[in-house]
Design a protein around this motif. Structure first.
Motif, PDB file in Angstrom:
ATOM      1  N   ALA A  86      -6.201  -0.188  15.795  1.00  0.00           N
ATOM      2  CA  ALA A  86      -5.221   0.217  14.694  1.00  0.00           C
ATOM      3  C   ALA A  86      -4.538   1.407  15.048  1.00  0.00           C
ATOM      4  N   GLU A  87      -3.284   1.693  14.955  1.00  0.00           N
ATOM      5  CA  GLU A  87      -2.625   2.821  15.219  1.00  0.00           C
ATOM      6  C   GLU A  87      -2.899   3.920  14.021  1.00  0.00           C
ATOM      7  N   SER A  90      -0.450   4.909  10.748  1.00  0.00           N
ATOM      8  CA  SER A  90       0.240   4.013  10.163  1.00  0.00           C
ATOM      9  C   SER A  90      -0.798   2.741   9.917  1.00  0.00           C
ATOM     10  N   ARG A  92      -0.995   0.252  11.852  1.00  0.00           N
ATOM     11  CA  ARG A  92      -0.225  -1.108  12.345  1.00  0.00           C
ATOM     12  C   ARG A  92      -1.216  -1.553  13.409  1.00  0.00           C
ATOM     13  N   LEU A 115      -0.214  -9.462  14.828  1.00  0.00           N
ATOM     14  CA  LEU A 115       0.040  -8.351  15.730  1.00  0.00           C
ATOM     15  C   LEU A 115       1.843  -8.450  16.008  1.00  0.00           C
ATOM     16  N   ASN A 117       4.017  -9.601  14.163  1.00  0.00           N
ATOM     17  CA  ASN A 117       4.874  -9.552  13.011  1.00  0.00           C
ATOM     18  C   ASN A 117       4.559  -8.069  12.804  1.00  0.00           C
ATOM     19  N   GLY A 118       4.067  -7.173  13.164  1.00  0.00           N
ATOM     20  CA  GLY A 118       3.952  -5.593  12.999  1.00  0.00           C
ATOM     21  C   GLY A 118       3.067  -5.552  11.724  1.00  0.00           C
ATOM     22  N   MET A 119       2.014  -6.256  11.522  1.00  0.00           N
ATOM     23  CA  MET A 119       1.370  -6.047  10.191  1.00  0.00           C
ATOM     24  C   MET A 119       0.373  -4.969  10.399  1.00  0.00           C
ATOM     25  N   THR A 120       0.006  -4.448   9.225  1.00  0.00           N
ATOM     26  CA  THR A 120      -1.010  -3.250   9.412  1.00  0.00           C
ATOM     27  C   THR A 120      -2.277  -3.882   8.987  1.00  0.00           C
ATOM     28  N   ASP A 123      -2.223  -4.718   5.441  1.00  0.00           N
ATOM     29  CA  ASP A 123      -1.713  -5.877   5.272  1.00  0.00           C
ATOM     30  C   ASP A 123      -2.748  -7.198   5.429  1.00  0.00           C
TER      31      ASP A 123
END
Length: 158
Positions: A86-87, A90, A92, A115, A117-120, A123
């Motif tokens: 995870a970034e 953020s 993400r 991934l 859909n850019g979820m964290t 999320d």
């Protein structure tokens, strides 16, 4: 990223056919999702691995969560390991890997959708995943890994 898999070839073939037929279509790309089986062991991946995330200049956390394929008391429950990248800061999702026996490889699809859909990872802790003892423990391995990643990010933020 070049990922020569049949699923991508078919999608690109469909795009080519639509465009040749006078329509308009584009290929959205890939995130590197793949699964394989070695004897009874299932392995899956999606997105970036640590080495690729580092090469791309991302700051990230990486967590490994151990769980089981189904409820521990249910016959046939086997170990499963999920790794999330995870970034920072953020949260993400950048990538995931999974290894285990039955029900492991298809869980990578859940991670691929998150991934794509850019979820964290935060999320992801609220995902409404199916539960029944023959198919998953109460806390699915994907959710356990997401919670562990959220905790790792919070620890670094202090």
């Amino acid at each position: 990223m070049h990922v020569p898999l049949g699923t991508h070839a078919n999608k690109q073939g469909r795009v080519a056919g639509i465009n040749i037929g006078g329509g308009y279509a584009t290929f959205a790309g890939v995130i590197g999702t793949a699964v394989t089986k070695v004897c009874d062991l299932e392995v899956g991946r999606t997105g970036l691995r640590e080495r690729e995330a580092t090469a791309a200049g991302f700051e990230f956390v990486s967590v490994i969560a151990e769980s089981t394929s189904r409820a521990g008391y249910y016959p046939g429950a086997r170990p499963m390991t999920v790794k999330l990248i995870a970034e920072r800061p953020s949260g993400r999702l950048l990538g995931a890997q999974i290894v285990g026996w039955s029900e492991a490889a298809k869980r990578i699809d859940t991670l691929a959708v998150a991934l794509w859909n850019g979820m964290t990872v935060d999320d992801m802790t609220s995902l409404d995943l199916g539960y029944a003892p023959p198919y998953a423990p109460v806390w699915d391995p994907v959710l356990i890994a997401a919670r562990k990643a959220v905790d790792a990010l919070a620890a670094l933020a202090r």
